[in-house]
Design a protein around this motif. Structure first.
Motif, mmCIF file in Angstrom:
data_model
loop_
_atom_site.group_PDB
_atom_site.id
_atom_site.type_symbol
_atom_site.label_atom_id
_atom_site.label_comp_id
_atom_site.label_asym_id
_atom_site.label_seq_id
_atom_site.Cartn_x
_atom_site.Cartn_y
_atom_site.Cartn_z
ATOM 1 N N SER A 85 25.059 -7.631 39.204
ATOM 2 C CA SER A 85 24.129 -7.877 38.099
ATOM 3 C C SER A 85 22.683 -7.747 38.564
ATOM 4 O O SER A 85 21.824 -7.250 37.835
ATOM 5 C CB SER A 85 24.352 -9.270 37.516
ATOM 6 O OG SER A 85 25.652 -9.367 36.996
ATOM 7 N N GLU B 33 25.331 -9.078 31.176
ATOM 8 C CA GLU B 33 26.436 -9.988 31.438
ATOM 9 C C GLU B 33 26.353 -11.143 30.437
ATOM 10 O O GLU B 33 25.288 -11.704 30.206
ATOM 11 C CB GLU B 33 26.241 -10.536 32.860
ATOM 12 C CG GLU B 33 27.381 -11.319 33.407
ATOM 13 C CD GLU B 33 27.170 -11.553 34.916
ATOM 14 O OE1 GLU B 33 26.030 -11.558 35.399
ATOM 15 O OE2 GLU B 33 28.193 -11.729 35.594
ATOM 16 N N ASP C 187 27.086 -4.393 31.851
ATOM 17 C CA ASP C 187 27.488 -5.422 32.808
ATOM 18 C C ASP C 187 28.729 -6.157 32.302
ATOM 19 O O ASP C 187 28.645 -6.985 31.398
ATOM 20 C CB ASP C 187 26.331 -6.404 33.040
ATOM 21 C CG ASP C 187 26.523 -7.210 34.322
ATOM 22 O OD1 ASP C 187 27.662 -7.303 34.803
ATOM 23 O OD2 ASP C 187 25.515 -7.750 34.827
ATOM 24 N N GLU C 188 29.853 -5.838 32.872
ATOM 25 C CA GLU C 188 31.145 -6.441 32.544
ATOM 26 C C GLU C 188 31.424 -6.497 31.043
ATOM 27 O O GLU C 188 31.617 -7.566 30.476
ATOM 28 C CB GLU C 188 31.228 -7.854 33.137
ATOM 29 C CG GLU C 188 30.921 -7.839 34.635
ATOM 30 C CD GLU C 188 31.536 -9.004 35.388
ATOM 31 O OE1 GLU C 188 32.453 -9.633 34.839
ATOM 32 O OE2 GLU C 188 31.106 -9.246 36.514
HETATM 33 MG MG LIG Z 1 27.273 -10.303 37.503
#
Ligand SMILES: [Mg+2]
Ligand SMILES: Nc1ncnc2c1ncn2[C@@H]1O[C@H](COP(=O)(O)OP(=O)(O)OP(=O)(O)O)[C@@H](O)[C@H]1O
Lengths: 293, 238
Positions: free
Chosen positions: B45, B87, B163-164
């Motif tokens: 991140s 995220e 991010d994810e």
């Molecule tokens: Mg992360």
């Protein structure tokens, strides 16, 4: 007699509303009780005095002059005091204490420059008066209502329907994500302080012209009452602050009639106390304190 | 070989005394899907934040199409075409779906073009279109993820940082999100994807990087990484 008192209360309420939105704007975006707002309002009144009595400017240039300087004072408070604290991740209480300190610095600076005595303020917007039914209406009162309606209407439009208003709402909900979508968070916060300073300056100028008096502690009580108004309406909610301001003005006027002038001063604080006791989120607030703006 | 859209060169990023990125370098080619793998706390991140200008590296250079963006403000970088879906989604909970998307277009001025992008996002995510007036905070997790990606697309990015995006979603939704990522990529947008689901990420990616405690330990064509023993053991559970 009663209708006259109610009308006077309405005028007072407009002033409280103008000040209360200043609290709400800043609270809405930063979750900060800006306790320097009363002092900034006093500064606005003195800038008006400077323009009108010392520099002999006309009403409109004086107001613009006061708006400019007071907006600048508010930006300085943000830039010099709050922004560094915020970016260090300071606790909210730290900022609250800091702005309270700032309010004393402003007040005492004004006292040093202009003295501690009450100073006469020239009459403004004096085009005479007229009667509606039994109520005496002066031209300055008409102006106060007009300015309040126009200013608060404009503010409502800005926050609801402009790109800047959207940015303000974004920051109040998620500053981190606001930065990610490319909002210049620092600038929008400064902008908010400018607008809140402008409202304070206009309120300061109108009140001084209304009572034809300025003094360095004039913002203490007015600031607290406007704060009560903001809390009554639900702090952070602009329309709530307007309603809160007008309600407090009206209640004060009625209290004068019922209990006499000595006791009416306590009205706003009694209301504040009751609101905090019964519904701390205010008339228009959701009960969840975080659900604001 | 096509042109490089992003060059990350020896980037060091700190949080106070924590040395989160210890000199990472990555080249990302125009039009590709690139995935960044690594365990929790590796600095994935932080890498995205450094690229998007949310945190600023203490050392190193980041070039977007050859222009140095290392010290630029986040708003400036967004304007130049990097969109990020962070995220944890980070939607604006008390704005409607439509307002969230418009906020994503904050750096753009042309109302007509913005309206066009809005339609494109709605075409990509019909579920958002059905909920334009709904408060984002009341959306399901999957819908919020779509909104976060949609919002990032609203700045008209050349490079999209994800991010994810599949975190916490049901398997069928994960699959849908991956399909959408491929579709977005096909429109010409380069994608840098962080994923826990290394297997699926490597399936759609062209290139992969592996990050371990702030350093890149492995990189290469996704096809090769899929068969790499170390990767299979650490991230593919095989
Ligand atoms: Mg992360
Ligand atoms: N805001 C912050 N302040 C201090 N340290 C941070 C901050 N953000 C991240 N870190 C630290 O930097 C390191 C890298 O964090 P980062 O969030 O980039 O990891 P990650 O690879 O994204 O992990 P995850 O898979 O859990 O999301 C971690 O040790 C983390 O504790």
């Amino acid at each position: 007699m009663l209708s006259q008192q109610i009308f006077n209360g309405l005028i007072l309420g407009c002033i409280y509303a103008l000040l209360a939105v200043g609290y709400s704007l800043v609270f809405g975006i930063l979750r900060l009780l800006n306790m320097s707002h009363g002092a900034v309002y006093t500064a606005g009144a003195f800038m008006g005095l400077l323009g009108a009595s010392y520099l002999h400017m006309g009403a409109v240039p004086t107001i613009l002059f006061a708006m400019l300087l007071t907006g600048a004072v508010n930006v300085c408070i943000n830039r010099a005091v709050l922004q560094p604290l915020r970016e260090q991740g300071a606790a909210n209480i730290t900022m609250l204490i800091s702005v309270t300190g700032v309010s004393y610095i402003i007040q005492n600076t004004l006292m040093l420059v202009f003295g501690s005595q009450k100073l006469p303020f020239p009459k403004v917007f004096d085009f005479g008066s007229f009667r509606v039914g039994g109520v005496l209406v002066t031209s300055i009162q008409v102006m106060i209502v007009l300015v309040t309606v126009v200013l608060l209407g404009a503010l409502g439009l800005i926050t609801k329907h402009t790109r800047t208003g959207l940015a303000m709402r974004c920051i109040s909900q998620n500053p981190k994500a606001s930065n990610m979508v490319g909002i210049d968070v620092r600038w929008i916060i400064s902008f908010t302080f400018i607008v809140s300073g402008i409202c304070a300056a206009i309120a300061g100028y109108m009140v001084s012209g209304y009572y034809q008096l300025v003094y360095f502690t004039m913002g203490t009580t007015a600031g607290l009452k406007a704060f009560a108004a903001a809390v009554l309406g639900g702090i952070g909610i602009l329309s709530g602050s307007v309603v809160g301001g007008i309600l407090i003005g009206l209640c004060e006027a009625l209290a004068t009639v019922v209990f006499g002038g000595e006791y009416s001063e306590a009205t706003a604080y009694v209301i504040l106390f009751l609101v905090l006791l019964i519904k701390p989120s205010g008339l228009f607030g959701k009960d969840d304190v975080d659900e604001k703006v | 070989m096509s042109e490089l859209i992003l060059q990350v060169q020896d980037v060091h990023t700190y949080y106070g005394h924590i040395h989160a990125l210890k000199g990472i370098s990555m080249d990302i080619r125009q039009g590709e899907i690139v995935t960044l793998l690594g365990s929790n706390g590796a600095g994935k991140s932080t890498t995205l934040s450094s690229i998007a200008g949310i945190v600023h590296p203490a050392k190193g250079t980041i070039l977007l199409e050859g222009t140095d963006i290392t010290r630029m403000k986040c708003s400036e970088i967004t304007k130049r075409g990097i969109g990020i879906s962070p995220e944890g989604r980070e939607v604006f909970p008390r704005l409607t779906v439509a307002e969230n998307l418009l906020a994503g277009a904050y750096t753009r001025r042309d109302k007509k073009e913005i309206a066009g992008s809005l339609e494109e996002v709605y075409a990509l995510f019909p579920r958002l279109k059905e909920r334009t007036k709904q408060m984002a905070g009341t959306l399901s997790g999957g819908e919020q993820q779509m909104l976060a990606i949609g919002r990032a697309l609203m700045c008209k990015p050349k490079l999209l940082l994800l991010d994810e995006p599949s975190l916490g979603l049901a398997p069928n939704l994960v699959e849908l999100i991956f399909e959408l990522i491929v579709r977005i990529n096909k429109t010409g947008i380069t994608i840098l994807l962080i994923e826990q689901n290394a297997n699926m990420a490597l399936q759609i990616a062209d290139q992969g990087f592996v990050l371990e405690t702030g350093t890149i330990t492995l990189s290469g064509e996704a096809r090769q990484l899929r068969t790499n023993d170390a990767i299979r053991r650490a991230y593919l559970g095989k």
